[in-house]
Design a protein around this motif. Structure first.
Motif, PDB file in Angstrom:
ATOM      1  N   ALA A  72      -1.230   8.138  -2.959  1.00 30.43           N
ATOM      2  CA  ALA A  72      -1.055   7.473  -1.665  1.00 30.43           C
ATOM      3  C   ALA A  72      -2.279   6.615  -1.387  1.00 30.43           C
ATOM      4  O   ALA A  72      -3.399   6.967  -1.739  1.00 30.43           O
ATOM      5  N   ASP A 112       5.363   8.217  -2.513  1.00 34.16           N
ATOM      6  CA  ASP A 112       5.846   7.022  -3.216  1.00 34.16           C
ATOM      7  C   ASP A 112       5.711   7.228  -4.722  1.00 34.16           C
ATOM      8  O   ASP A 112       4.758   7.837  -5.198  1.00 34.16           O
ATOM      9  N   ARG A 113       6.700   6.712  -5.430  1.00 34.10           N
ATOM     10  CA  ARG A 113       6.691   6.768  -6.900  1.00 34.10           C
ATOM     11  C   ARG A 113       7.136   5.411  -7.425  1.00 34.10           C
ATOM     12  O   ARG A 113       7.778   4.640  -6.718  1.00 34.10           O
ATOM     13  N   LEU A 153       9.931   2.821  -5.792  1.00 30.10           N
ATOM     14  CA  LEU A 153       9.541   1.457  -5.417  1.00 30.10           C
ATOM     15  C   LEU A 153      10.421   0.436  -6.134  1.00 30.10           C
ATOM     16  O   LEU A 153      10.833  -0.564  -5.544  1.00 30.10           O
ATOM     17  N   ARG A 167       0.888  -1.164   0.000  1.00 28.74           N
ATOM     18  CA  ARG A 167       0.000   0.000   0.000  1.00 28.74           C
ATOM     19  C   ARG A 167       0.925   1.212   0.000  1.00 28.74           C
ATOM     20  O   ARG A 167       1.805   1.324   0.840  1.00 28.74           O
ATOM     21  N   THR A 168       0.741   2.099  -0.977  1.00 32.86           N
ATOM     22  CA  THR A 168       1.640   3.229  -1.138  1.00 32.86           C
ATOM     23  C   THR A 168       1.370   4.312  -0.103  1.00 32.86           C
ATOM     24  O   THR A 168       0.255   4.452   0.394  1.00 32.86           O
ATOM     25  N   ILE A 214       2.189   8.023  -8.110  1.00 33.52           N
ATOM     26  CA  ILE A 214       1.044   7.174  -7.774  1.00 33.52           C
ATOM     27  C   ILE A 214       0.351   7.759  -6.543  1.00 33.52           C
ATOM     28  O   ILE A 214       1.026   8.261  -5.648  1.00 33.52           O
ATOM     29  N   TRP A 235      10.888   0.475 -13.138  1.00 34.72           N
ATOM     30  CA  TRP A 235       9.624   1.116 -12.734  1.00 34.72           C
ATOM     31  C   TRP A 235       8.484   0.733 -13.668  1.00 34.72           C
ATOM     32  O   TRP A 235       7.348   0.561 -13.245  1.00 34.72           O
ATOM     33  N   SER A 266      -2.746   3.612  -2.675  1.00 29.89           N
ATOM     34  CA  SER A 266      -2.957   2.632  -3.754  1.00 29.89           C
ATOM     35  C   SER A 266      -2.338   1.297  -3.357  1.00 29.89           C
ATOM     36  O   SER A 266      -1.273   1.255  -2.742  1.00 29.89           O
ATOM     37  N   GLN A 267      -3.012   0.198  -3.703  1.00 30.32           N
ATOM     38  CA  GLN A 267      -2.410  -1.112  -3.498  1.00 30.32           C
ATOM     39  C   GLN A 267      -1.767  -1.534  -4.799  1.00 30.32           C
ATOM     40  O   GLN A 267      -2.415  -1.523  -5.849  1.00 30.32           O
ATOM     41  N   LEU A 268      -0.493  -1.894  -4.740  1.00 35.35           N
ATOM     42  CA  LEU A 268       0.252  -2.287  -5.930  1.00 35.35           C
ATOM     43  C   LEU A 268       0.832  -3.678  -5.771  1.00 35.35           C
ATOM     44  O   LEU A 268       1.222  -4.082  -4.678  1.00 35.35           O
TER      45      LEU A 268
END
Length: 98
Positions: free
Chosen positions: A76, A42-43, A47, A37-38, A74, A58, A78-80
């Motif tokens: 904040a 975070d970018r 990451l 989770r960002t 991205i 990236w 966000s689930q990645l």
């Protein structure tokens, strides 16, 4: 590997150089993939540096999460999905774009 490293450059009728269109394949799921989770700031590039030790991957994270490739920002919260092995995807990408 940079995303356009092996993509041919073509010239248009006016002599301008462009990269040939690229094909983005699906990023395969693996049980070793990491989900994050960002947070604020975070970018995608940071990451990639955190998880792969290389900012150049990236675009693998962007592809895995169906994010546009125009920005590394991205939101904040966000689930990645962070693919466990970016080399697997890079290999598939290179095969699709030969």
């Amino acid at each position: 590997m940079r995303r356009y490293e092996n993509i041919p450059v073509i010239k248009d009728d006016n002599g301008r150089r462009h990269y040939k269109s690229t094909i983005l394949t699906n990023v395969p799921f693996a049980s070793e993939d990491i989900y994050v989770r960002t947070g604020p700031g975070d970018r995608l590039d940071t990451l990639a540096l955190d998880f792969y030790g290389e900012v150049k991957y990236w675009w693998v994270i962007a592809s895995a999460n169906k994010l546009g490739l125009g920005s590394t920002a991205i939101p904040a919260g966000s689930q990645l999905r962070i693919p466990a092995n970016p080399q697997t995807y890079v290999s598939d990408y290179n095969k699709a774009n030969k």
